[in-house]
Write an enzyme that holds these catalytic residues in place. Sequence first.
Site, mmCIF file in Angstrom:
data_model
loop_
_atom_site.group_PDB
_atom_site.id
_atom_site.type_symbol
_atom_site.label_atom_id
_atom_site.label_comp_id
_atom_site.label_asym_id
_atom_site.label_seq_id
_atom_site.Cartn_x
_atom_site.Cartn_y
_atom_site.Cartn_z
ATOM 1 N N MET A 1 16.579 76.439 39.152
ATOM 2 C CA MET A 1 16.455 77.737 39.810
ATOM 3 C C MET A 1 17.426 77.970 40.957
ATOM 4 O O MET A 1 17.214 78.868 41.769
ATOM 5 C CB MET A 1 15.014 77.914 40.308
ATOM 6 C CG MET A 1 13.986 77.862 39.199
ATOM 7 S SD MET A 1 14.327 79.061 37.882
ATOM 8 C CE MET A 1 12.834 78.876 36.889
ATOM 9 N N LEU B 1 24.557 77.498 41.643
ATOM 10 C CA LEU B 1 25.573 76.633 42.259
ATOM 11 C C LEU B 1 26.904 77.383 42.288
ATOM 12 O O LEU B 1 27.169 78.214 41.414
ATOM 13 C CB LEU B 1 25.709 75.337 41.454
ATOM 14 C CG LEU B 1 24.429 74.499 41.348
ATOM 15 C CD1 LEU B 1 24.621 73.345 40.372
ATOM 16 C CD2 LEU B 1 24.013 73.983 42.720
ATOM 17 N N HIS C 1 18.408 81.051 29.567
ATOM 18 C CA HIS C 1 17.864 82.192 30.323
ATOM 19 C C HIS C 1 16.795 82.873 29.468
ATOM 20 O O HIS C 1 17.027 83.120 28.281
ATOM 21 C CB HIS C 1 18.985 83.174 30.679
ATOM 22 C CG HIS C 1 18.492 84.328 31.488
ATOM 23 N ND1 HIS C 1 18.168 84.204 32.825
ATOM 24 C CD2 HIS C 1 18.190 85.596 31.141
ATOM 25 C CE1 HIS C 1 17.721 85.362 33.267
ATOM 26 N NE2 HIS C 1 17.717 86.225 32.262
ATOM 27 N N GLY D 1 9.443 71.787 33.409
ATOM 28 C CA GLY D 1 10.267 70.970 32.519
ATOM 29 C C GLY D 1 9.922 71.032 31.044
ATOM 30 O O GLY D 1 10.174 70.070 30.313
ATOM 31 N N THR D 2 9.393 72.171 30.579
ATOM 32 C CA THR D 2 9.116 72.240 29.131
ATOM 33 C C THR D 2 10.417 72.274 28.329
ATOM 34 O O THR D 2 10.463 71.759 27.212
ATOM 35 C CB THR D 2 8.234 73.453 28.761
ATOM 36 O OG1 THR D 2 8.929 74.658 29.053
ATOM 37 C CG2 THR D 2 6.901 73.422 29.492
ATOM 38 N N ASN E 1 23.208 76.955 30.400
ATOM 39 C CA ASN E 1 21.939 77.377 30.994
ATOM 40 C C ASN E 1 21.120 78.086 29.929
ATOM 41 O O ASN E 1 21.676 78.781 29.085
ATOM 42 C CB ASN E 1 22.235 78.358 32.146
ATOM 43 C CG ASN E 1 20.987 78.980 32.730
ATOM 44 O OD1 ASN E 1 20.023 78.284 33.044
ATOM 45 N ND2 ASN E 1 20.985 80.298 32.887
HETATM 46 C C1 GAR Z 1 12.129 78.875 31.492
HETATM 47 O O1 GAR Z 1 11.567 80.029 30.933
HETATM 48 C C2 GAR Z 1 13.605 79.092 31.751
HETATM 49 O O2 GAR Z 1 14.243 79.864 30.765
HETATM 50 C C3 GAR Z 1 13.564 79.847 33.044
HETATM 51 O O3 GAR Z 1 12.518 79.237 33.789
HETATM 52 C C4 GAR Z 1 11.580 78.632 32.902
HETATM 53 C C5 GAR Z 1 11.498 77.164 33.244
HETATM 54 O O4 GAR Z 1 10.559 76.509 32.470
HETATM 55 N N1 GAR Z 1 14.825 79.772 33.710
HETATM 56 C C6 GAR Z 1 15.307 80.750 34.459
HETATM 57 O O5 GAR Z 1 14.700 81.769 34.672
HETATM 58 C C7 GAR Z 1 16.691 80.505 35.038
HETATM 59 N N2 GAR Z 1 17.321 81.754 35.355
HETATM 60 P P1 GAR Z 1 10.554 74.932 32.272
HETATM 61 O O6 GAR Z 1 10.700 74.287 33.649
HETATM 62 O O7 GAR Z 1 9.191 74.682 31.684
HETATM 63 O O8 GAR Z 1 11.675 74.555 31.338
#
Ligand code: GAR
Length: 211
Positions: free
Chosen positions: A94, A97, A113, A15-16, A111
């Site tokens: 992740m 949907l 990415h 969740g950053t 989203n």
């Molecule tokens: C982030 O780097 C986000 O861009 C990526 O997962 C990480 C989650 O970090 N998302 C994906 O790869 C989706 N396709 P977070 O939970 O610390 O925000």
Amino acid sequence: MSNTKNIVVLVSGGGTNLQALIDAQSRGELGCGKISCVISSKADAYALTRAKNNGIKTRTLIRKDYADIASYSRAMRDALIEEKADVVVYAGFMTILDENVCDAFVNKMINVHPALIPSFCGKGYYGLYVHEEALKKGVKVSGATVHFVTAECDAGPIILQKAVEVFDGDTPETLQKRIMEQAEWKILPMAVRLLCDDKIVIKDGKTYIKS
Ligand code: GAR
């Protein structure tokens, strides 16, 4: 009548990016938007703690409690309607949907990415794996993209992108950290604000920002 927009943030992990949104909100940088609820696909996601620490309502909708993506998507659609979501943000969410959700929230879901779409994206490209593949290819520049969510994974209109340099000796972890710090945590709140303030126009699959 208030024009505040309810932002529902979908999470699965640390969740950053959610934290970046919370921090932007506390600086008054989300425009008409207000984070009204965080929904997690995992019961133990640290993102839920971040939300609770900031007095934000949380819900969990566990992917493995549902037989398939269609039934999970219907449950998510119902939860989003119940929460009166105006804007839905995938922040490290992740699960892909299906159209049950996408058709109910057209041009309202975005989203983040962790690469420059159309590179290193699509089904299977998420989290650290994206950075592993970028390093394997030897790209000199990667970055992050914020885009609208459609039923096709990572294929919706691009809203914002930011490039980040790749250094010799980078590991997936160091590259992920640099991309988060220099790109994701900046462009995600910016895109959320633009959407909440009705500043994004979509034409022929491309976005334009109103001045
Ligand atoms: C982030 O780097 C986000 O861009 C990526 O997962 C990480 C989650 O970090 N998302 C994906 O790869 C989706 N396709 P977070 O939970 O610390 O925000």
